[in-house]
Design an enzyme around this catalytic site. Structure first.
Site, PDB file in Angstrom:
ATOM      1  N   CYS A 161      -5.732  -2.872   2.618  1.00  0.00           N
ATOM      2  CA  CYS A 161      -5.651  -2.777   4.074  1.00  0.00           C
ATOM      3  C   CYS A 161      -6.979  -3.168   4.731  1.00  0.00           C
ATOM      4  O   CYS A 161      -7.472  -4.262   4.512  1.00  0.00           O
ATOM      5  CB  CYS A 161      -5.193  -1.375   4.478  1.00  0.00           C
ATOM      6  SG  CYS A 161      -4.383  -1.317   6.098  1.00  0.00           S
ATOM      7  N   LYS A 179      -9.274   3.022  -2.556  1.00  0.00           N
ATOM      8  CA  LYS A 179      -9.733   2.533  -1.264  1.00  0.00           C
ATOM      9  C   LYS A 179     -11.105   3.120  -0.953  1.00  0.00           C
ATOM     10  O   LYS A 179     -11.301   4.335  -0.963  1.00  0.00           O
ATOM     11  CB  LYS A 179      -8.724   2.941  -0.193  1.00  0.00           C
ATOM     12  CG  LYS A 179      -8.812   2.208   1.125  1.00  0.00           C
ATOM     13  CD  LYS A 179      -7.622   2.639   2.001  1.00  0.00           C
ATOM     14  CE  LYS A 179      -7.486   1.782   3.241  1.00  0.00           C
ATOM     15  NZ  LYS A 179      -6.284   2.169   4.016  1.00  0.00           N
ATOM     16  N   GLU A 228       0.838  -1.194   0.000  1.00  0.00           N
ATOM     17  CA  GLU A 228       0.000   0.000   0.000  1.00  0.00           C
ATOM     18  C   GLU A 228       0.880   1.255   0.000  1.00  0.00           C
ATOM     19  O   GLU A 228       1.888   1.329   0.698  1.00  0.00           O
ATOM     20  CB  GLU A 228      -0.890  -0.013   1.249  1.00  0.00           C
ATOM     21  CG  GLU A 228      -1.786   1.202   1.414  1.00  0.00           C
ATOM     22  CD  GLU A 228      -2.648   1.134   2.669  1.00  0.00           C
ATOM     23  OE1 GLU A 228      -3.601   1.920   2.769  1.00  0.00           O
ATOM     24  OE2 GLU A 228      -2.378   0.291   3.549  1.00  0.00           O
TER      25      GLU A 228
END
Length: 344
Positions: free
Chosen positions: A198, A164, A55
């Site tokens: 994540c 995200k 990430e």
């Protein structure tokens, strides 16, 4: 070809320095491709390779940085650091521009499928294919950054741009939210690739959406280096009956600028992010890693036939789905920025 190689790169960028981080991406992609192809089960077989980076590898996960923001107040120093963050971000929509061309060339020159976490800026030029062909058609705010994962084919084609959906905690200060059009699984030479960034991996409905799209290689770039993350990766592999690649940075204080306002009182070699990258098979079996406390590249030679075998007794979107009881609705539409002003 059912067999292919996975390489997960556990390293850190040169934080807030896009040029230096791009050079590091290029060098590490070469090393990862060579490491994957030199595995005993892959030698001389010309197996396809997927290389995964963590990430926000391009070019900073701003750990321990508050950008001078408190409830009801901001600081000039914090605003200046946010400007530096924008300047080190990747103009993803400029697909044929100099920065994206280098990222795509790293995949093409090494004949690998490349998955890399970037911080995306949206205020630059636009070139190449329409955004809607590889991600949301929402161009994004011109002063907003997004935590984004790129999937690039072995021929250098930008296949998928996933923003995200829900930045975690203080990440919401500097990153905007993605939308449903970013939830994609794409065909590559190693199979169908998709994933979550994540703590999106803790969103059951998002995972289910990927399972329903037939994900075979589930990539999970992350900033979470807790030991419990390995359990999460193993659970997702068992649940989705897919290969899972958890990939995190290993970073030390020296990977951040000397004047960086976070990470107070640390020496240059003190560890900021421990890593914890891992590769897991479709029955939840660990194939490589987890790797903690050092830079490195995890490799595994895998066989997609194991996915079919694993689904004999559990298929989350097949015989185990119970559509007579449960229903998942995913809004994969996105609105262009111009449409947001209608009716105002």
């Amino acid at each position: 070809m059912p067999r292919f190689c996975i390489a997960a790169v556990q390293d850190a960028p040169v934080a807030f320095d896009l040029e230096a981080s791009l050079s590091k991406l290029e060098a590490l992609t070469v090393t990862a491709a060579e490491a994957a192809r030199s595995q005993p089960d892959a030698a001389n077989l010309a197996l396809p390779v997927v290389v995964v980076f963590p990430e926000a590898f391009l070019s900073a996960y701003p750990r321990d940085h508050d950008f001078g923001a408190r409830i009801g107040s901001r600081t000039d120093e914090g605003r200046a650091w946010f400007r530096k963050y924008i300047e080190s971000a990747v103009p993803v929509s400029d697909v044929e521009g100099p920065i994206m061309s280098r990222i795509r060339a790293a995949a093409r020159n090494n004949n690998v499928v490349l998955v890399v976490g970037v911080v995306e800026r949206c205020d630059g030029p636009v070139s190449g294919p329409e955004r809607g062909t590889y991600g949301s058609s929402n161009k994004g705010g011109f002063g907003t950054l997004y935590c984004t994962s790129l999937t690039i084919s072995n021929t250098g084609e930008l296949l998928s741009v996933h923003r995200k959906l829900m930045p975690t905690a203080s990440e919401r200060l500097v990153w905007g939210q993605g939308d449903g059009a970013d939830i994609r699984v794409v065909d590559t030479i190693v199979g169908r690739v998709g994933g979550c960034i994540c703590w999106e991996n803790y969103m059951p409905m998002q995972r289910m959406a990927l399972y329903s799209m037939g994900v075979e290689v589930y990539v999970a770039p992350t900033a979470d280096s807790r030991e419990s993350w390995t359990s999460t990766m193993r659970h997702i592999a068992s649940e989705g009956r897919c290969f899972v690649v958890g990939c995190n940075q290993y970073a030390e204080r020296q990977d951040y600028p000397g004047e960086y306002p976070g990470l107070h009182g640390m020496n240059s070699t003190d560890v900021v992010t421990l890593g914890g990258s891992v590769i897991v098979g479709p029955l939840g079996n660990v194939l490589a890693g987890p790797l903690f406390g050092e830079r490195g590249i995890l490799c595994a030679v895998v066989d997609k036939d194991r996915i079919h075998e694993a689904k004999m007794d559990f298929d989350p979107v097949g015989h185990y789905a119970r559509p007579d009881v449960f229903k998942l609705v995913v809004d994969t539409k996105s609105k262009p920025v111009a449409d947001l002003t209608q009716g105002v």
